[in-house]
Scaffold this active site. Structure first.
Site, PDB file in Angstrom:
ATOM      1  N   SER A 273      -3.989  -3.561  -4.801  1.00  0.00           N
ATOM      2  CA  SER A 273      -3.544  -2.565  -5.820  1.00  0.00           C
ATOM      3  C   SER A 273      -4.805  -2.639  -6.795  1.00  0.00           C
ATOM      4  O   SER A 273      -5.528  -3.480  -6.947  1.00  0.00           O
ATOM      5  CB  SER A 273      -2.336  -3.156  -6.619  1.00  0.00           C
ATOM      6  OG  SER A 273      -2.193  -2.219  -7.558  1.00  0.00           O
TER       7      SER A 273
ATOM      8  N   TYR B 235       2.141  -9.496 -11.309  1.00  0.00           N
ATOM      9  CA  TYR B 235       1.841  -8.517  -9.865  1.00  0.00           C
ATOM     10  C   TYR B 235       0.340  -8.593  -9.792  1.00  0.00           C
ATOM     11  O   TYR B 235      -0.117  -8.380  -8.700  1.00  0.00           O
ATOM     12  CB  TYR B 235       2.596  -7.206 -10.096  1.00  0.00           C
ATOM     13  CG  TYR B 235       2.421  -6.264  -9.201  1.00  0.00           C
ATOM     14  CD1 TYR B 235       2.669  -6.287  -7.899  1.00  0.00           C
ATOM     15  CD2 TYR B 235       1.406  -5.127  -9.549  1.00  0.00           C
ATOM     16  CE1 TYR B 235       2.485  -5.242  -6.935  1.00  0.00           C
ATOM     17  CE2 TYR B 235       1.156  -4.264  -8.572  1.00  0.00           C
ATOM     18  CZ  TYR B 235       1.681  -4.086  -7.273  1.00  0.00           C
ATOM     19  OH  TYR B 235       1.605  -3.318  -6.488  1.00  0.00           O
TER      20      TYR B 235
HETATM   21  P1  NAP Z   1       8.435   0.670  -2.224  1.00  0.00           P
HETATM   22  O1  NAP Z   1       8.435   2.249  -1.882  1.00  0.00           O
HETATM   23  O2  NAP Z   1       9.007  -0.108  -3.170  1.00  0.00           O
HETATM   24  O3  NAP Z   1       8.822   0.078  -0.877  1.00  0.00           O
HETATM   25  C1  NAP Z   1       8.872  -1.555  -0.618  1.00  0.00           C
HETATM   26  C2  NAP Z   1       9.012  -1.859   0.399  1.00  0.00           C
HETATM   27  O4  NAP Z   1       8.890  -3.419   0.667  1.00  0.00           O
HETATM   28  C3  NAP Z   1      10.745  -1.570   1.004  1.00  0.00           C
HETATM   29  O5  NAP Z   1      10.413  -1.354   2.450  1.00  0.00           O
HETATM   30  C4  NAP Z   1      11.279  -2.736   1.130  1.00  0.00           C
HETATM   31  O6  NAP Z   1      12.376  -3.100   2.008  1.00  0.00           O
HETATM   32  C5  NAP Z   1      10.209  -3.767   1.292  1.00  0.00           C
HETATM   33  N1  NAP Z   1      10.322  -5.132   0.725  1.00  0.00           N
HETATM   34  C6  NAP Z   1      10.732  -5.532  -0.499  1.00  0.00           C
HETATM   35  N2  NAP Z   1      10.614  -6.901  -0.619  1.00  0.00           N
HETATM   36  C7  NAP Z   1      10.528  -7.433   0.762  1.00  0.00           C
HETATM   37  C8  NAP Z   1      10.564  -8.731   1.326  1.00  0.00           C
HETATM   38  N3  NAP Z   1      10.784  -9.753   0.439  1.00  0.00           N
HETATM   39  N4  NAP Z   1      10.503  -8.995   2.436  1.00  0.00           N
HETATM   40  C9  NAP Z   1      10.435  -7.750   3.406  1.00  0.00           C
HETATM   41  N5  NAP Z   1      10.116  -6.546   2.792  1.00  0.00           N
HETATM   42  C10 NAP Z   1      10.341  -6.331   1.545  1.00  0.00           C
HETATM   43  O7  NAP Z   1       6.769   0.042  -2.090  1.00  0.00           O
HETATM   44  P2  NAP Z   1       5.341   0.836  -2.054  1.00  0.00           P
HETATM   45  O8  NAP Z   1       5.303   1.581  -3.369  1.00  0.00           O
HETATM   46  O9  NAP Z   1       5.554   1.900  -0.755  1.00  0.00           O
HETATM   47  O10 NAP Z   1       4.542  -0.270  -2.087  1.00  0.00           O
HETATM   48  C11 NAP Z   1       3.877  -0.751  -0.812  1.00  0.00           C
HETATM   49  C12 NAP Z   1       3.068  -1.787  -0.970  1.00  0.00           C
HETATM   50  O11 NAP Z   1       1.741  -0.985  -1.635  1.00  0.00           O
HETATM   51  C13 NAP Z   1       3.390  -3.046  -1.809  1.00  0.00           C
HETATM   52  O12 NAP Z   1       2.413  -4.046  -1.537  1.00  0.00           O
HETATM   53  C14 NAP Z   1       2.527  -2.401  -3.372  1.00  0.00           C
HETATM   54  O13 NAP Z   1       2.436  -3.526  -3.964  1.00  0.00           O
HETATM   55  C15 NAP Z   1       1.390  -1.671  -2.709  1.00  0.00           C
HETATM   56  N6  NAP Z   1       0.940  -0.715  -3.874  1.00  0.00           N
HETATM   57  C16 NAP Z   1       1.676   0.502  -4.310  1.00  0.00           C
HETATM   58  C17 NAP Z   1       1.337   1.010  -5.129  1.00  0.00           C
HETATM   59  C18 NAP Z   1       2.224   2.310  -5.674  1.00  0.00           C
HETATM   60  O14 NAP Z   1       1.824   3.028  -6.722  1.00  0.00           O
HETATM   61  N7  NAP Z   1       3.113   2.662  -4.977  1.00  0.00           N
HETATM   62  C19 NAP Z   1       0.146   0.903  -5.953  1.00  0.00           C
HETATM   63  C20 NAP Z   1      -0.568  -0.100  -5.268  1.00  0.00           C
HETATM   64  C21 NAP Z   1      -0.100  -0.793  -4.318  1.00  0.00           C
HETATM   65  P3  NAP Z   1      13.704  -2.442   1.785  1.00  0.00           P
HETATM   66  O15 NAP Z   1      13.780  -1.010   1.789  1.00  0.00           O
HETATM   67  O16 NAP Z   1      14.663  -3.021   2.548  1.00  0.00           O
HETATM   68  O17 NAP Z   1      14.115  -2.638   0.039  1.00  0.00           O
END
Ligand code: NAP
Length: 252
Positions: free
Chosen positions: A143, A157
């Protein structure tokens, strides 16, 4: 049996879901891991099936060893594992460091860091030539927070994602001679549910005008970089991190 199976942790929503859909389009058999949202995970699989692809949804908390084993055994039934995307990630509600307790810090590290280690371990045991495997690729989700520190919001985080950066380099070097490439993507502000999960659903829209490219990124834009790193197009790329951030925290 599929000859090229990809496990995407947290594949039910956001960046993970976009990665599953694009991977299926590109011929991967996809294991859509999720934590609890079975409707979202089955929805991703239904879209893949409708397009003629292969996908299965498997529940499992990446921070639990027995769940990780269950997920990987399900992938074994799908075919030959050739890729892992360590995408499952969580943030906590915005808070300063002096407000954090051990339970919250532990949970953030368990899902973001320990979960990535446990899944990589299971993948290496299958993909490494050292263990009789045929090689593969791992992509970790870092991130921009790892570079910016996320002061006043979620330093825990950010520190977890800093650990992912070091994990990516160390693991890449450890398995470079065993047919496995390990890389990371570093998203900036991406329009997904994660901001609402952190108690700030308007975060992406609010920050967008202040970003170098004045908009939030989409999950698909991150997925395209992930798919490139997984592909043979990236055959000499390992230990690298690609920023997909519209310029935010773009310096290495
Ligand atoms: P998101 O929309 O909140 O989705 C999170 C996903 O992770 C969901 O599929 C959730 O499953 C799953 N999850 C959560 N806890 C889990 C666990 N303990 N075991 C297995 N699965 C789990 O997240 P996102 O924004 O797409 O982020 C994806 C990745 O990108 C993360 O690593 C995040 O830190 C990184 N990231 C995101 C951003 C951003 O701005 N969005 C920026 C930088 C980095 P359920 O649907 O079953 O809850």
């Amino acid at each position: 049996m599929h000859d090229r199976v990809l496990i995407v942790t947290g594949g039910s929503r956001g960046i993970g879901a976009a990665t599953c859909l694009l991977a299926a389009e590109r011929g991967w058999g996809v294991l859509v891991n999720y934590a609890g949202n079975v409707e979202a995970a089955e929805g991703v699989c239904a879209r893949i099936h409708a397009a003629g692809g292969t996908a299965v949804a498997v529940r499992g908390d990446v921070s639990r060893e027995e769940d990780v084993e269950h997920v990987f055994r399900a992938a074994d039934r799908l075919g030959r594992l050739a890729g892992l995307v360590n995408n499952a990630g969580i943030v906590g509600p915005g808070a300063r460091v002096e407000e954090l307790d051990a339970e919250r810090i532990g949970r953030i590290l368990a899902v973001n860091v320990t979960g990535s280690f446990l899944c990589a371990r299971a993948a290496i045991r299958r993909m490494s030539t050292r263990h009789g495997g045929a090689g593969g690729a791992i992509v970790n989700l870092s991130s921009a927070a790892a570079k910016l520190g996320a002061p006043g919001v979620y330093v825990d985080y950010a520190a977890a994602k800093g650990a992912i950066d070091t994990f990516t380099v160390g693991l890449a070097l450890e398995v470079a001679g065993e047919g496995i490439r390990v890389n990371a993507v570093r998203p900036g502000i991406i329009d997904t549910d994660i901001h609402a999960a952190g108690g700030d659903p308007g975060r992406a829209a609010r920050l967008a005008p202040s970003l170098p490219m004045p908009r939030a990124g989409t999950a698909e834009e991150v997925a395209r970089a992930i798919l490139w790193l997984l592909s043979d197009e990236a055959s000499y790329t390992t230990g690298s991190t690609i920023a997909v951030s519209g310029g935010r925290a773009a310096l290495p």
